[in-house]
Write an enzyme that holds these catalytic residues in place. Structure first.
Site, PDB file in Angstrom:
ATOM      1  N   ASP A  66       0.851  -1.198   0.000  1.00 57.70           N
ATOM      2  CA  ASP A  66       0.000   0.000   0.000  1.00 57.70           C
ATOM      3  C   ASP A  66       0.880   1.241   0.000  1.00 57.70           C
ATOM      4  OD1 ASP A  66      -2.090   1.580   2.558  1.00 57.70           O
ATOM      5  OD2 ASP A  66      -1.871   1.986   0.397  1.00 57.70           O
ATOM      6  N   ASN A  92      -0.310   4.533  -0.266  1.00 56.78           N
ATOM      7  CA  ASN A  92      -0.908   5.810   0.166  1.00 56.78           C
ATOM      8  C   ASN A  92      -1.652   5.711   1.501  1.00 56.78           C
ATOM      9  OD1 ASN A  92      -3.003   4.233  -0.551  1.00 56.78           O
ATOM     10  ND2 ASN A  92      -3.967   5.713  -1.958  1.00 56.78           N
ATOM     11  N   ASP A 101      -4.042   3.921   2.707  1.00 55.99           N
ATOM     12  CA  ASP A 101      -5.485   3.660   2.881  1.00 55.99           C
ATOM     13  C   ASP A 101      -5.744   2.207   3.257  1.00 55.99           C
ATOM     14  OD1 ASP A 101      -6.537   3.225  -0.631  1.00 55.99           O
ATOM     15  OD2 ASP A 101      -4.936   2.338   0.566  1.00 55.99           O
ATOM     16  N   ASP A 120      -1.810  -1.261  -3.846  1.00 54.63           N
ATOM     17  CA  ASP A 120      -2.103  -0.513  -5.065  1.00 54.63           C
ATOM     18  C   ASP A 120      -0.945  -0.585  -6.061  1.00 54.63           C
ATOM     19  OD1 ASP A 120      -1.785   2.027  -2.675  1.00 54.63           O
ATOM     20  OD2 ASP A 120      -0.182   1.429  -4.072  1.00 54.63           O
ATOM     21  N   ASP A 129      -4.723 -10.627 -15.666  1.00 56.65           N
ATOM     22  CA  ASP A 129      -5.742 -11.641 -15.381  1.00 56.65           C
ATOM     23  C   ASP A 129      -6.944 -11.348 -16.280  1.00 56.65           C
ATOM     24  OD1 ASP A 129      -6.032 -13.304 -12.266  1.00 56.65           O
ATOM     25  OD2 ASP A 129      -7.380 -13.598 -13.981  1.00 56.65           O
ATOM     26  N   ASP A 158      -8.984 -16.669 -16.320  1.00 54.60           N
ATOM     27  CA  ASP A 158      -9.780 -17.146 -15.199  1.00 54.60           C
ATOM     28  C   ASP A 158     -10.810 -18.173 -15.668  1.00 54.60           C
ATOM     29  OD1 ASP A 158     -12.337 -16.166 -13.102  1.00 54.60           O
ATOM     30  OD2 ASP A 158     -10.349 -16.653 -12.328  1.00 54.60           O
ATOM     31  N   GLU A 160      -6.726 -21.073 -16.416  1.00 53.16           N
ATOM     32  CA  GLU A 160      -7.130 -21.728 -15.165  1.00 53.16           C
ATOM     33  C   GLU A 160      -8.241 -22.700 -15.510  1.00 53.16           C
ATOM     34  OE1 GLU A 160      -8.816 -20.740 -10.691  1.00 53.16           O
ATOM     35  OE2 GLU A 160      -9.675 -19.800 -12.482  1.00 53.16           O
ATOM     36  N   HIS A 211      -3.923 -17.291  -4.853  1.00 48.24           N
ATOM     37  CA  HIS A 211      -4.796 -16.478  -3.980  1.00 48.24           C
ATOM     38  C   HIS A 211      -6.063 -17.227  -3.581  1.00 48.24           C
ATOM     39  CE1 HIS A 211      -6.306 -16.278  -7.991  1.00 48.24           C
ATOM     40  NE2 HIS A 211      -7.445 -15.821  -7.534  1.00 48.24           N
ATOM     41  N   ASP A 212      -6.215 -18.473  -4.087  1.00 48.13           N
ATOM     42  CA  ASP A 212      -7.390 -19.301  -3.753  1.00 48.13           C
ATOM     43  C   ASP A 212      -7.029 -20.490  -2.871  1.00 48.13           C
ATOM     44  OD1 ASP A 212      -8.759 -19.040  -7.138  1.00 48.13           O
ATOM     45  OD2 ASP A 212      -9.075 -17.766  -5.367  1.00 48.13           O
TER      46      ASP A 212
HETATM   47  O1  TEU Z   1     -11.122 -19.423  -9.305  1.00 53.02           O
HETATM   48  C1  TEU Z   1     -11.875 -20.475  -9.815  1.00 53.02           C
HETATM   49  C2  TEU Z   1     -11.854 -21.591  -8.897  1.00 53.02           C
HETATM   50  O2  TEU Z   1     -11.718 -22.678  -9.273  1.00 53.02           O
HETATM   51  C3  TEU Z   1     -11.942 -21.251  -7.508  1.00 53.02           C
HETATM   52  O3  TEU Z   1     -13.179 -20.788  -7.272  1.00 53.02           O
HETATM   53  C4  TEU Z   1     -11.679 -22.416  -6.672  1.00 53.02           C
HETATM   54  O4  TEU Z   1     -12.475 -23.459  -6.974  1.00 53.02           O
HETATM   55  C5  TEU Z   1     -11.939 -22.089  -5.298  1.00 53.02           C
HETATM   56  O5  TEU Z   1     -11.520 -20.855  -5.026  1.00 53.02           O
HETATM   57  C6  TEU Z   1     -11.217 -23.026  -4.449  1.00 53.02           C
HETATM   58  O6  TEU Z   1     -11.611 -22.719  -3.234  1.00 53.02           O
HETATM   59  C7  TEU Z   1     -11.075 -18.270 -10.097  1.00 53.02           C
HETATM   60  C8  TEU Z   1     -10.300 -17.213  -9.337  1.00 53.02           C
HETATM   61  O7  TEU Z   1      -8.999 -17.676  -9.136  1.00 53.02           O
HETATM   62  C9  TEU Z   1     -11.036 -16.987  -8.042  1.00 53.02           C
HETATM   63  O8  TEU Z   1     -10.335 -16.107  -7.195  1.00 53.02           O
HETATM   64  C10 TEU Z   1     -12.403 -16.408  -8.362  1.00 53.02           C
HETATM   65  O9  TEU Z   1     -13.128 -16.320  -7.182  1.00 53.02           O
HETATM   66  C11 TEU Z   1     -13.141 -17.315  -9.338  1.00 53.02           C
HETATM   67  O10 TEU Z   1     -12.350 -17.788 -10.411  1.00 53.02           O
HETATM   68  C12 TEU Z   1     -14.263 -16.541  -9.995  1.00 53.02           C
HETATM   69  O11 TEU Z   1     -13.720 -15.552 -10.822  1.00 53.02           O
HETATM   70 CA    CA Z   2      -3.495   2.031  -1.189  1.00 55.00          CA
END
Ligand code: TEU
Ligand code: CA
Length: 564
Positions: free
Chosen positions: A21, A23, A25, A29, A98, A200, A257, A333-334
């Site tokens: 971050d 700034n 907040d 960013d 993405d 995605d 993905e 991130h999932d």
């Molecule tokens: O993720 C798709 C997906 O397979 C995930 O939803 C996964 O099954 C789940 O998170 C596992 O817990 C993509 C993106 O990476 C995710 O962040 C988004 O939420 C999703 O698509 C919808 O865009």
């Molecule tokens: Ca920020």
């Protein structure tokens, strides 16, 4: 991008909301990313995958886009984006954006128009079904974040389809106008100098005719439905069209993905001659610690069996040899943090983080490093559900506690293990407040262990996970066997040690990884003959005389050697 150079690449994934971050907040960013480009350069990564930064109401943290050609206000301006991209290119780092085009936000003008009337020119951009008088649902599909995939739209007396949240209506790829819209926005970013896309849930864009009911695998009306849409009849046709109309006209790196992707799908889509994308993110290994076929999906926890991991990784290594190409990842991130999931985030945090990296980076394919993985960042165990932010986690908790009356503590325990928020706590830059991520109040609490686990500490410690990743990444640029070598698994039945070789000509690379917190004896199969061994990297000091023919591996010990 000529295969030669991206095949040596290592990709770093940035989750912009939690990276840096600039700034105060409390939200990461683009100027924050720009301020950390030298950190990425020093680590040695040469491609960045940037999770969505487009305008979005953030129902799913940016994976719900309301304007594909604008930057989300919280993340900055288009000028900030251009500065970041120029900074990356100046350091020889390429950028993959993405591409989220299975669905848009319900606040996207296309949907705002489409939902007004059945003859609106944008109506057919989405997927609708009549809403009968008894409001019965068109089919029994459950959405990814709980509830039905069908949401009423009173204005037209219809339901619209959303595989994810109701604020993420699915696009109708059968409509050629929709496909042309997507190709045009891809050209917009490629003309700006972007170097490729992470796409995605790209294997969900072709829906099956008639949208038939999903198999019934549990009580209740709604059933898991991903399997109904992840291998649609026109998927390859659409991806080949995208390649012909866009990708072939630029130097690009692409990864799709693909939840529930099959080996066949992997081969078809990544085939260098007849495919459409450079690689896929398949999820087979990500589902190995969930009870198969259990209606609770990933939340039905079971321990990882190493023999399952060996079998799965080996299947994909063998299937894409010389035809396609694998992506290599343990986190994003999932997914929860690998060191907490398959390592040990206590006394063996450093050793097991290095072991998992050695296991992954020794394989054939393109490795992905998710922000913080290079520091051995761990899962977080917030005590209160109120501290969580992820729509998937919050919806699961509400449904489990309110609808199924499960004990909150039990549900929270599953969230501690599998929640996506484990990966989304702010990046830990130093030991100061909030890990130096922000001078304000972070949108999500920082993991309290940032006082020990942080980039500043790691860079000052030559024996840190960070410097280990830096060395692993450098090896991929030095050793052709790491890029081109043929993979072969050793001792498939060993439940504790994962060992495999990579062969290129008369050069053999050996990778040995102890996946347990206990000592393990390793004996190299006699058919792996060699005269000399050269240790490339290890997470313990190894005595040069210690022959890898037979050795005792310490807890989570990993060694990578060249045998000649
Ligand atoms: O993720 C798709 C997906 O397979 C995930 O939803 C996964 O099954 C789940 O998170 C596992 O817990 C993509 C993106 O990476 C995710 O962040 C988004 O939420 C999703 O698509 C919808 O865009
Ligand atoms: Ca920020």
């Amino acid at each position: 991008m000529p295969a030669a150079d991206w095949k040596q690449s290592v990709v770093y994934q940035i989750y912009p909301r939690s990276f840096c971050d600039s700034n105060g907040d409390g939200v990461g960013d683009l100027p924050g990313i720009t301020s950390r480009l030298d950190y990425l350069k020093a680590l040695g990564v040469d491609v960045v995958w940037l999770s969505p930064v487009y305008r979005s109401p953030n129902d799913d943290n940016g994976y719900d886009i309301s304007d594909y050609r604008a930057i989300m206000d919280e993340f900055g301006t288009m000028a900030d984006f251009d500065t970041m991209l120029a900074g990356m290119h100046a350091r020889g780092i390429r950028l993959m954006m993405d591409l989220v085009v299975n669905h848009t936000s319900d606040e996207h003008p296309w949907f705002q128009q489409a939902r007004q009337s059945r003859d609106n020119p944008y109506h057919d951009y989405y997927i609708w079904r009549d809403m009968p008088a008894d409001s019965s649902l068109p089919n029994n599909w459950e959405a990814a974040f709980s509830g039905s995939v069908w949401e009423p739209n009173p204005a037209t007396g219809e339901y619209y389809l959303h595989m994810f949240s109701k604020k993420q209506p699915d696009l109708n790829w059968e409509n050629p106008k929709v496909r042309q819209e997507v190709y045009a926005l891809m050209r917009f970013w490629l003309d700006k100098g972007v170097d490729g896309f992470r796409m995605d849930v790209i294997n969900m864009i072709s829906k099956p005719a008639g949208l038939p009911d999903a198999p019934v695998i549990r009580a209740g009306h709604l059933q898991p439905s991903f399997g109904m849409v992840t291998n649609g009849p026109r998927l390859l046709e659409f991806l080949r069209e995208m390649k012909a109309q866009v990708l072939d006209h630029y130097e690009t790196l692409t990864v799709g993905e693909a939840p529930l992707a099959t080996i066949q799908q992997g081969q078809d889509i990544t085939n260098v001659y007849t495919g459409a994308l450079n690689m896929l993110f398949q999820f087979e290994h990500m589902d190995l610690d969930a009870i198969p076929g259990d209606g609770r999906g990933k939340w039905a926890l079971k321990p990882l069996a190493l023999t399952d991991l060996k079998a799965s990784m080996s299947r994909w290594q063998d299937a894409l040899w010389q035809t396609g190409w694998n992506s290599l990842y343990l986190s994003n991130h999932d997914q929860p943090r690998p060191v907490s999931r398959w390592g040990d985030d206590g006394v063996y945090r450093v050793a097991s983080a290095k072991m998992l990296a050695t296991f992954l980076h020794g394989l054939q394919g393109t490795p992905y490093v998710y922000q913080g993985e290079e520091l051995g960042m761990t899962n977080v165990r917030f005590a209160r559900i109120e501290d969580y932010r992820d729509i998937e986690t919050l919806n699961m908790y509400r449904e489990a506690v309110q609808d199924r009356h499960e004990a909150p503590a039990e549900v929270l325990a599953r969230i501690h293990v599998k929640s996506r928020d484990n990966a989304r706590t702010p990046m830990q830059w130093d030991a100061t407040a909030h890990g130096g991520f922000t001078t304000g109040t972070p949108w999500m609490q920082t993991n309290p262990n940032h006082t020990e686990v942080n980039a500043a500490q790691a860079r000052d410690d030559a024996d840190s996970v960070w410097h280990y990743y830096r060395r692993l990444i450098a090896l991929r640029k030095q050793l052709p066997v790491l890029v081109e070598g043929r993979y072969a698994l050793l001792q498939p039945e060993d439940p504790n040690v994962y060992a495999y070789i990579r062969t290129l000509g008369d050069e053999v690379l050996l990778v040995v990884c102890n996946f347990t917190p206990r000592e393990q004896v390793f004996v190299l199969p006699p058919n792996v003959a060699f005269e000399q061994q050269q240790l490339l990297i290890a997470n313990y000091v190894v005595n040069a005389a210690d022959s890898v023919r037979a050795c005792t591996l310490r807890p989570f010990e990993a060694r990578m050697l060249v045998l000649r």
